[in-house]
Design a protein around this motif. Structure first.
Motif, PDB file in Angstrom:
ATOM      1  N   ARG A 100       0.833  -1.209   0.000  1.00 12.86           N
ATOM      2  CA  ARG A 100       0.000   0.000   0.000  1.00 12.86           C
ATOM      3  C   ARG A 100       0.863   1.253   0.000  1.00 12.86           C
ATOM      4  O   ARG A 100       0.623   2.186  -0.764  1.00 12.86           O
ATOM      5  N   ARG A 101       1.886   1.275   0.851  1.00 16.71           N
ATOM      6  CA  ARG A 101       2.763   2.444   0.962  1.00 16.71           C
ATOM      7  C   ARG A 101       3.460   2.734  -0.369  1.00 16.71           C
ATOM      8  O   ARG A 101       3.604   3.874  -0.782  1.00 16.71           O
ATOM      9  N   LEU A 102       3.879   1.670  -1.051  1.00 13.83           N
ATOM     10  CA  LEU A 102       4.610   1.808  -2.316  1.00 13.83           C
ATOM     11  C   LEU A 102       3.682   1.917  -3.532  1.00 13.83           C
ATOM     12  O   LEU A 102       4.151   2.116  -4.647  1.00 13.83           O
ATOM     13  N   ARG A 103       2.381   1.762  -3.277  1.00 14.01           N
ATOM     14  CA  ARG A 103       1.367   1.839  -4.343  1.00 14.01           C
ATOM     15  C   ARG A 103       1.653   0.845  -5.473  1.00 14.01           C
ATOM     16  O   ARG A 103       1.569   1.187  -6.653  1.00 14.01           O
ATOM     17  N   LEU A 104       1.974  -0.369  -5.078  1.00 11.72           N
ATOM     18  CA  LEU A 104       2.215  -1.421  -6.058  1.00 11.72           C
ATOM     19  C   LEU A 104       0.881  -2.050  -6.429  1.00 11.72           C
ATOM     20  O   LEU A 104       0.186  -2.578  -5.571  1.00 11.72           O
ATOM     21  N   LYS A 105       0.525  -1.984  -7.688  1.00 11.50           N
ATOM     22  CA  LYS A 105      -0.778  -2.470  -8.142  1.00 11.50           C
ATOM     23  C   LYS A 105      -0.696  -3.852  -8.785  1.00 11.50           C
ATOM     24  O   LYS A 105      -1.654  -4.606  -8.747  1.00 11.50           O
ATOM     25  N   THR A 106       0.424  -4.173  -9.425  1.00 12.58           N
ATOM     26  CA  THR A 106       0.510  -5.409 -10.195  1.00 12.58           C
ATOM     27  C   THR A 106       1.652  -6.294  -9.701  1.00 12.58           C
ATOM     28  O   THR A 106       2.583  -5.825  -9.039  1.00 12.58           O
ATOM     29  N   LEU A 107       1.580  -7.553 -10.097  1.00 16.78           N
ATOM     30  CA  LEU A 107       2.645  -8.486  -9.773  1.00 16.78           C
ATOM     31  C   LEU A 107       3.956  -8.028 -10.405  1.00 16.78           C
ATOM     32  O   LEU A 107       5.007  -8.092  -9.760  1.00 16.78           O
ATOM     33  N   ASN A 108       3.906  -7.530 -11.632  1.00 19.70           N
ATOM     34  CA  ASN A 108       5.132  -7.062 -12.287  1.00 19.70           C
ATOM     35  C   ASN A 108       5.786  -5.920 -11.525  1.00 19.70           C
ATOM     36  O   ASN A 108       7.011  -5.845 -11.441  1.00 19.70           O
ATOM     37  N   GLN A 109       4.981  -5.017 -10.980  1.00 23.14           N
ATOM     38  CA  GLN A 109       5.533  -3.920 -10.185  1.00 23.14           C
ATOM     39  C   GLN A 109       6.202  -4.454  -8.922  1.00 23.14           C
ATOM     40  O   GLN A 109       7.287  -4.003  -8.537  1.00 23.14           O
ATOM     41  N   ALA A 110       5.552  -5.413  -8.259  1.00 21.37           N
ATOM     42  CA  ALA A 110       6.110  -6.001  -7.039  1.00 21.37           C
ATOM     43  C   ALA A 110       7.421  -6.734  -7.339  1.00 21.37           C
ATOM     44  O   ALA A 110       8.408  -6.578  -6.619  1.00 21.37           O
ATOM     45  N   ILE A 111       7.433  -7.507  -8.409  1.00 28.15           N
ATOM     46  CA  ILE A 111       8.643  -8.239  -8.789  1.00 28.15           C
ATOM     47  C   ILE A 111       9.759  -7.268  -9.161  1.00 28.15           C
ATOM     48  O   ILE A 111      10.926  -7.494  -8.832  1.00 28.15           O
ATOM     49  N   ALA A 112       9.422  -6.171  -9.810  1.00 25.38           N
ATOM     50  CA  ALA A 112      10.443  -5.178 -10.188  1.00 25.38           C
ATOM     51  C   ALA A 112      11.134  -4.607  -8.948  1.00 25.38           C
ATOM     52  O   ALA A 112      12.350  -4.390  -8.958  1.00 25.38           O
ATOM     53  N   VAL A 113      10.381  -4.374  -7.887  1.00 25.37           N
ATOM     54  CA  VAL A 113      10.986  -3.871  -6.642  1.00 25.37           C
ATOM     55  C   VAL A 113      11.932  -4.925  -6.071  1.00 25.37           C
ATOM     56  O   VAL A 113      13.069  -4.628  -5.717  1.00 25.37           O
ATOM     57  N   VAL A 114      11.470  -6.163  -5.998  1.00 22.47           N
ATOM     58  CA  VAL A 114      12.294  -7.232  -5.443  1.00 22.47           C
ATOM     59  C   VAL A 114      13.542  -7.449  -6.293  1.00 22.47           C
ATOM     60  O   VAL A 114      14.644  -7.621  -5.769  1.00 22.47           O
ATOM     61  N   ASP A 115      13.381  -7.417  -7.617  1.00 25.71           N
ATOM     62  CA  ASP A 115      14.515  -7.620  -8.534  1.00 25.71           C
ATOM     63  C   ASP A 115      15.614  -6.575  -8.349  1.00 25.71           C
ATOM     64  O   ASP A 115      16.772  -6.825  -8.670  1.00 25.71           O
ATOM     65  N   THR A 116      15.275  -5.425  -7.835  1.00 22.78           N
ATOM     66  CA  THR A 116      16.273  -4.384  -7.592  1.00 22.78           C
ATOM     67  C   THR A 116      17.317  -4.842  -6.574  1.00 22.78           C
ATOM     68  O   THR A 116      18.476  -4.454  -6.656  1.00 22.78           O
ATOM     69  N   TYR A 117      16.906  -5.690  -5.643  1.00 22.69           N
ATOM     70  CA  TYR A 117      17.780  -6.078  -4.536  1.00 22.69           C
ATOM     71  C   TYR A 117      18.150  -7.561  -4.520  1.00 22.69           C
ATOM     72  O   TYR A 117      19.121  -7.941  -3.870  1.00 22.69           O
ATOM     73  N   ILE A 118      17.365  -8.375  -5.185  1.00 22.38           N
ATOM     74  CA  ILE A 118      17.623  -9.808  -5.200  1.00 22.38           C
ATOM     75  C   ILE A 118      17.785 -10.239  -6.658  1.00 22.38           C
ATOM     76  O   ILE A 118      16.845 -10.085  -7.450  1.00 22.38           O
ATOM     77  N   PRO A 119      18.941 -10.760  -7.023  1.00 26.71           N
ATOM     78  CA  PRO A 119      19.149 -11.175  -8.413  1.00 26.71           C
ATOM     79  C   PRO A 119      18.086 -12.186  -8.851  1.00 26.71           C
ATOM     80  O   PRO A 119      17.680 -13.054  -8.068  1.00 26.71           O
ATOM     81  N   ALA A 120      17.616 -12.065 -10.074  1.00 30.29           N
ATOM     82  CA  ALA A 120      16.540 -12.907 -10.588  1.00 30.29           C
ATOM     83  C   ALA A 120      16.843 -14.395 -10.412  1.00 30.29           C
ATOM     84  O   ALA A 120      15.949 -15.178 -10.079  1.00 30.29           O
ATOM     85  N   ASP A 121      18.098 -14.795 -10.581  1.00 31.97           N
ATOM     86  CA  ASP A 121      18.445 -16.208 -10.448  1.00 31.97           C
ATOM     87  C   ASP A 121      18.442 -16.676  -8.994  1.00 31.97           C
ATOM     88  O   ASP A 121      18.501 -17.863  -8.721  1.00 31.97           O
ATOM     89  N   ARG A 122      18.346 -15.751  -8.058  1.00 33.28           N
ATOM     90  CA  ARG A 122      18.280 -16.087  -6.625  1.00 33.28           C
ATOM     91  C   ARG A 122      16.860 -15.998  -6.071  1.00 33.28           C
ATOM     92  O   ARG A 122      16.633 -16.349  -4.916  1.00 33.28           O
ATOM     93  N   LEU A 123      15.929 -15.538  -6.868  1.00 28.12           N
ATOM     94  CA  LEU A 123      14.555 -15.367  -6.403  1.00 28.12           C
ATOM     95  C   LEU A 123      13.903 -16.744  -6.234  1.00 28.12           C
ATOM     96  O   LEU A 123      13.790 -17.505  -7.187  1.00 28.12           O
ATOM     97  N   SER A 124      13.511 -17.052  -5.022  1.00 29.80           N
ATOM     98  CA  SER A 124      12.960 -18.380  -4.732  1.00 29.80           C
ATOM     99  C   SER A 124      11.517 -18.502  -5.219  1.00 29.80           C
ATOM    100  O   SER A 124      10.806 -17.507  -5.383  1.00 29.80           O
ATOM    101  N   MET A 125      11.101 -19.746  -5.414  1.00 32.29           N
ATOM    102  CA  MET A 125       9.709 -20.015  -5.804  1.00 32.29           C
ATOM    103  C   MET A 125       8.771 -19.536  -4.694  1.00 32.29           C
ATOM    104  O   MET A 125       7.705 -19.001  -4.969  1.00 32.29           O
ATOM    105  N   LYS A 126       9.195 -19.689  -3.440  1.00 30.61           N
ATOM    106  CA  LYS A 126       8.374 -19.226  -2.307  1.00 30.61           C
ATOM    107  C   LYS A 126       8.123 -17.725  -2.414  1.00 30.61           C
ATOM    108  O   LYS A 126       7.005 -17.261  -2.204  1.00 30.61           O
TER     109      LYS A 126
END
Length: 139
Positions: A100-126
């Motif tokens: 809510r604070r970050l106004r993330l509306k879509t899964l792609n937006q949420a993943i983009a934030v996470v991808d900034t700090y966690i390399p895509a090849d390290r992103l767990s299925m969980k």
């Protein structure tokens, strides 16, 4: 979460990352725990296991003689919470508040934030499933 988002009461420990001299800090933390009757893990540095990239920015929250307390950005906290997503904890509620604070509306937006700090090849299925569930809530 308490210092940056202020969405809930405190938990029983404080998550911390020791940028310098972690062994010396752990010794002092143990002494404080003994003196004050606190649990040995009241200052918890287990977060170091989730850090792939350090925060791009931090804010000084408080300063004391010999101690500066910095907080990372809500974007960074969102990524770390998504990576941790521990069952039976307040992690999912924290992710909701951060979304809510970050106004993330879509899964792609949420993943983009996470991808900034966690390399895509390290992103767990969980983590991916947690973000999908989070973003499906509002349809």
């Amino acid at each position: 979460m308490l210092l940056v988002i202020q969405n809930r009461d405190a938990t029983n420990d404080i998550d911390a990352y020791f940028a310098v001299e972690p062994e010396a800090i752990r010794e002092v933390v143990a002494e404080i725990a003994t003196e004050r009757g606190l649990p040995a893990d009241w200052l918890n540095d287990a977060v170091k296991g989730f850090i792939h990239r350090r925060p791009d920015s931090v804010s000084l929250w408080a300063s004391y003689p010999g101690l500066n307390i910095h907080t990372p950005s809500p974007r960074y906290i969102f990524a770390m919470k998504a990576e941790a997503a521990r069952a039976g904890t307040s992690d999912f509620e924290d992710l909701r508040a951060l979304r809510r604070r970050l106004r993330l509306k879509t899964l792609n937006q949420a993943i983009a934030v996470v991808d900034t700090y966690i390399p895509a090849d390290r992103l767990s299925m969980k983590t991916k499933l947690t973000l999908e569930t989070l973003c499906e809530e509002d349809g």
